[in-house]
Design a protein around this motif. Structure first.
Motif, PDB file in Angstrom:
ATOM      1  N   GLY A   1       0.797  -1.186   0.000  1.00 51.13           N
ATOM      2  CA  GLY A   1       0.000   0.000   0.000  1.00 51.13           C
ATOM      3  C   GLY A   1       0.839   1.248   0.000  1.00 51.13           C
ATOM      4  O   GLY A   1       2.032   1.214   0.215  1.00 51.13           O
ATOM      5  N   VAL A   2       0.203   2.345  -0.219  1.00 52.42           N
ATOM      6  CA  VAL A   2       0.852   3.651  -0.254  1.00 52.42           C
ATOM      7  C   VAL A   2       0.839   4.238   1.142  1.00 52.42           C
ATOM      8  O   VAL A   2      -0.156   4.190   1.846  1.00 52.42           O
ATOM      9  N   THR A   3       1.966   4.773   1.570  1.00 48.93           N
ATOM     10  CA  THR A   3       2.030   5.448   2.860  1.00 48.93           C
ATOM     11  C   THR A   3       1.805   6.931   2.638  1.00 48.93           C
ATOM     12  O   THR A   3       2.498   7.545   1.827  1.00 48.93           O
ATOM     13  N   LYS A  49      -5.002   7.700  12.477  1.00 51.40           N
ATOM     14  CA  LYS A  49      -3.928   7.524  11.490  1.00 51.40           C
ATOM     15  C   LYS A  49      -3.162   8.821  11.342  1.00 51.40           C
ATOM     16  O   LYS A  49      -1.971   8.833  11.118  1.00 51.40           O
ATOM     17  N   HIS A  50      -3.866   9.942  11.460  1.00 51.58           N
ATOM     18  CA  HIS A  50      -3.264  11.275  11.393  1.00 51.58           C
ATOM     19  C   HIS A  50      -3.705  12.053  12.621  1.00 51.58           C
ATOM     20  O   HIS A  50      -4.895  12.071  12.951  1.00 51.58           O
ATOM     21  N   GLY A  51      -2.806  12.701  13.299  1.00 54.48           N
ATOM     22  CA  GLY A  51      -3.157  13.484  14.470  1.00 54.48           C
ATOM     23  C   GLY A  51      -3.565  12.603  15.629  1.00 54.48           C
ATOM     24  O   GLY A  51      -3.004  11.519  15.829  1.00 54.48           O
ATOM     25  N   ILE A 126     -13.243  -3.398   0.417  1.00 51.31           N
ATOM     26  CA  ILE A 126     -12.091  -4.010   1.067  1.00 51.31           C
ATOM     27  C   ILE A 126     -12.378  -4.144   2.560  1.00 51.31           C
ATOM     28  O   ILE A 126     -12.891  -3.217   3.181  1.00 51.31           O
ATOM     29  N   ALA A 127     -11.997  -5.271   3.136  1.00 57.50           N
ATOM     30  CA  ALA A 127     -12.165  -5.472   4.580  1.00 57.50           C
ATOM     31  C   ALA A 127     -11.129  -4.649   5.338  1.00 57.50           C
ATOM     32  O   ALA A 127      -9.950  -4.624   4.970  1.00 57.50           O
ATOM     33  N   ASP A 128     -11.594  -3.957   6.375  1.00 59.00           N
ATOM     34  CA  ASP A 128     -10.653  -3.278   7.260  1.00 59.00           C
ATOM     35  C   ASP A 128     -10.058  -4.321   8.211  1.00 59.00           C
ATOM     36  O   ASP A 128     -10.406  -5.511   8.129  1.00 59.00           O
ATOM     37  N   THR A 129      -9.170  -3.913   9.085  1.00 56.95           N
ATOM     38  CA  THR A 129      -8.560  -4.833  10.047  1.00 56.95           C
ATOM     39  C   THR A 129      -8.540  -4.183  11.420  1.00 56.95           C
ATOM     40  O   THR A 129      -8.737  -2.972  11.545  1.00 56.95           O
ATOM     41  N   THR A 130      -8.258  -4.973  12.425  1.00 54.93           N
ATOM     42  CA  THR A 130      -8.126  -4.451  13.784  1.00 54.93           C
ATOM     43  C   THR A 130      -6.674  -4.091  14.096  1.00 54.93           C
ATOM     44  O   THR A 130      -6.397  -3.526  15.145  1.00 54.93           O
ATOM     45  N   THR A 131      -5.751  -4.414  13.191  1.00 56.04           N
ATOM     46  CA  THR A 131      -4.324  -4.251  13.469  1.00 56.04           C
ATOM     47  C   THR A 131      -3.651  -3.140  12.678  1.00 56.04           C
ATOM     48  O   THR A 131      -2.464  -2.897  12.845  1.00 56.04           O
ATOM     49  N   GLY A 132      -4.361  -2.485  11.801  1.00 56.58           N
ATOM     50  CA  GLY A 132      -3.774  -1.413  11.002  1.00 56.58           C
ATOM     51  C   GLY A 132      -4.849  -0.706  10.200  1.00 56.58           C
ATOM     52  O   GLY A 132      -6.034  -0.999  10.324  1.00 56.58           O
ATOM     53  N   TRP A 133      -4.425   0.206   9.357  1.00 56.88           N
ATOM     54  CA  TRP A 133      -5.339   1.015   8.558  1.00 56.88           C
ATOM     55  C   TRP A 133      -5.422   0.492   7.140  1.00 56.88           C
ATOM     56  O   TRP A 133      -4.406   0.131   6.545  1.00 56.88           O
ATOM     57  N   VAL A 166     -12.523   5.907  10.769  1.00 59.72           N
ATOM     58  CA  VAL A 166     -12.149   6.410   9.451  1.00 59.72           C
ATOM     59  C   VAL A 166     -11.315   7.675   9.675  1.00 59.72           C
ATOM     60  O   VAL A 166     -11.683   8.526  10.480  1.00 59.72           O
ATOM     61  N   ASP A 167     -10.177   7.760   8.976  1.00 62.88           N
ATOM     62  CA  ASP A 167      -9.281   8.890   9.193  1.00 62.88           C
ATOM     63  C   ASP A 167      -8.487   9.187   7.924  1.00 62.88           C
ATOM     64  O   ASP A 167      -8.546   8.436   6.953  1.00 62.88           O
ATOM     65  N   GLU A 168      -7.759  10.271   7.955  1.00 61.31           N
ATOM     66  CA  GLU A 168      -6.889  10.729   6.876  1.00 61.31           C
ATOM     67  C   GLU A 168      -7.579  10.615   5.521  1.00 61.31           C
ATOM     68  O   GLU A 168      -7.192   9.845   4.651  1.00 61.31           O
ATOM     69  N   MET A 169      -8.641  11.402   5.363  1.00 60.73           N
ATOM     70  CA  MET A 169      -9.460  11.379   4.154  1.00 60.73           C
ATOM     71  C   MET A 169      -9.103  12.553   3.248  1.00 60.73           C
ATOM     72  O   MET A 169      -8.777  13.638   3.731  1.00 60.73           O
ATOM     73  N   ILE A 170      -9.181  12.309   1.959  1.00 64.68           N
ATOM     74  CA  ILE A 170      -8.905  13.367   0.991  1.00 64.68           C
ATOM     75  C   ILE A 170      -9.841  13.211  -0.204  1.00 64.68           C
ATOM     76  O   ILE A 170     -10.098  12.099  -0.655  1.00 64.68           O
ATOM     77  N   VAL A 171     -10.394  14.324  -0.653  1.00 64.53           N
ATOM     78  CA  VAL A 171     -11.159  14.385  -1.899  1.00 64.53           C
ATOM     79  C   VAL A 171     -10.413  15.379  -2.779  1.00 64.53           C
ATOM     80  O   VAL A 171     -10.145  16.506  -2.362  1.00 64.53           O
ATOM     81  N   TYR A 172     -10.045  14.954  -3.972  1.00 62.05           N
ATOM     82  CA  TYR A 172      -9.369  15.859  -4.883  1.00 62.05           C
ATOM     83  C   TYR A 172      -9.867  15.651  -6.299  1.00 62.05           C
ATOM     84  O   TYR A 172     -10.460  14.620  -6.616  1.00 62.05           O
ATOM     85  N   LYS A 173      -9.633  16.652  -7.125  1.00 58.91           N
ATOM     86  CA  LYS A 173     -10.069  16.609  -8.514  1.00 58.91           C
ATOM     87  C   LYS A 173      -8.903  16.099  -9.353  1.00 58.91           C
ATOM     88  O   LYS A 173      -7.797  16.613  -9.265  1.00 58.91           O
ATOM     89  N   GLY A 174      -9.175  15.038 -10.120  1.00 56.64           N
ATOM     90  CA  GLY A 174      -8.146  14.384 -10.894  1.00 56.64           C
ATOM     91  C   GLY A 174      -7.969  12.960 -10.413  1.00 56.64           C
ATOM     92  O   GLY A 174      -8.667  12.478  -9.527  1.00 56.64           O
ATOM     93  N   ASP A 175      -6.986  12.276 -10.998  1.00 54.29           N
ATOM     94  CA  ASP A 175      -6.772  10.868 -10.683  1.00 54.29           C
ATOM     95  C   ASP A 175      -5.459  10.617  -9.966  1.00 54.29           C
ATOM     96  O   ASP A 175      -5.389   9.809  -9.063  1.00 54.29           O
TER      97      ASP A 175
END
Length: 181
Positions: A1-3, A49-51, A126-133, A166-175
């Protein structure tokens, strides 16, 4: 995954159309609301995940079902124009039981009426987990007559009292996005 780097560094690469508080709930739940009658939302400091905080979505009644939250809908949503490609990334984590999670766009016309959602360019369940994001990405193109969009976060088949963060969310225009280190 992407960090992901800190939200502030991501915002220098692409504008996050969510406010900082909607993106990571560091202050409160302003800008978010329960999307179904059997969901409660809250700001939680148990996982982040953030803050120091995240959005907690919990099934509050009605038996097993979806726990869903939505950003402010209708004419108070994010401004869009027909044909704009949008991307939404959200990170999920289960408190006790992993469940299938997904994100969604809800488009509105000039008067705030819900439009038929166009086919997604990609949608991940996608299934979330109890051990990470778990990072979930969604892309779509604004349909004709679209003027506003809201985003939803959902954990499916959740038992009453079960919580997902749910954390560290972003909505942006483009791909594409360039993540900073």
């Amino acid at each position: 995954g992407v960090t992901l780097g800190p939200l502030s560094s991501v915002k220098t690469k692409h504008r996050n159309w969510l406010t900082e508080n909607k993106a990571s709930l560091e202050t409160n739940t302003t800008g978010w609301m329960a999307w179904t009658g059997d969901t409660t939302i809250s700001r939680s400091t148990l996982q982040a995940k953030h803050g120091v905080a995240s959005l907690a979505i919990q099934r509050s009644g009605g038996g097993t079902g979806d726990a869903q939250a939505v950003t402010t809908p209708g004419v108070t949503g994010i401004p869009v124009q027909y044909g704009e490609e949008l991307t939404f990334i959200a990170n999920f984590r289960a408190a006790t039981v992993a469940r299938t999670c997904f994100t969604n766009f809800i488009f509105y016309d000039f008067d705030g009426n819900t439009l038929t959602t166009p086919p997604y360019l990609d949608q991940n369940f996608i299934a979330d987990t109890t051990t990470g994001w778990t990072s979930i990405k969604l892309r779509s193109t604004a349909p004709p007559d679209a003027r506003y969009v809201a985003v939803t976060v959902t954990a499916q088949s959740v038992a009453v009292g079960e919580t997902h963060y749910v954390d560290e969310m972003i909505v942006y225009k483009g791909d594409t996005i360039v993540w900073s280190q």
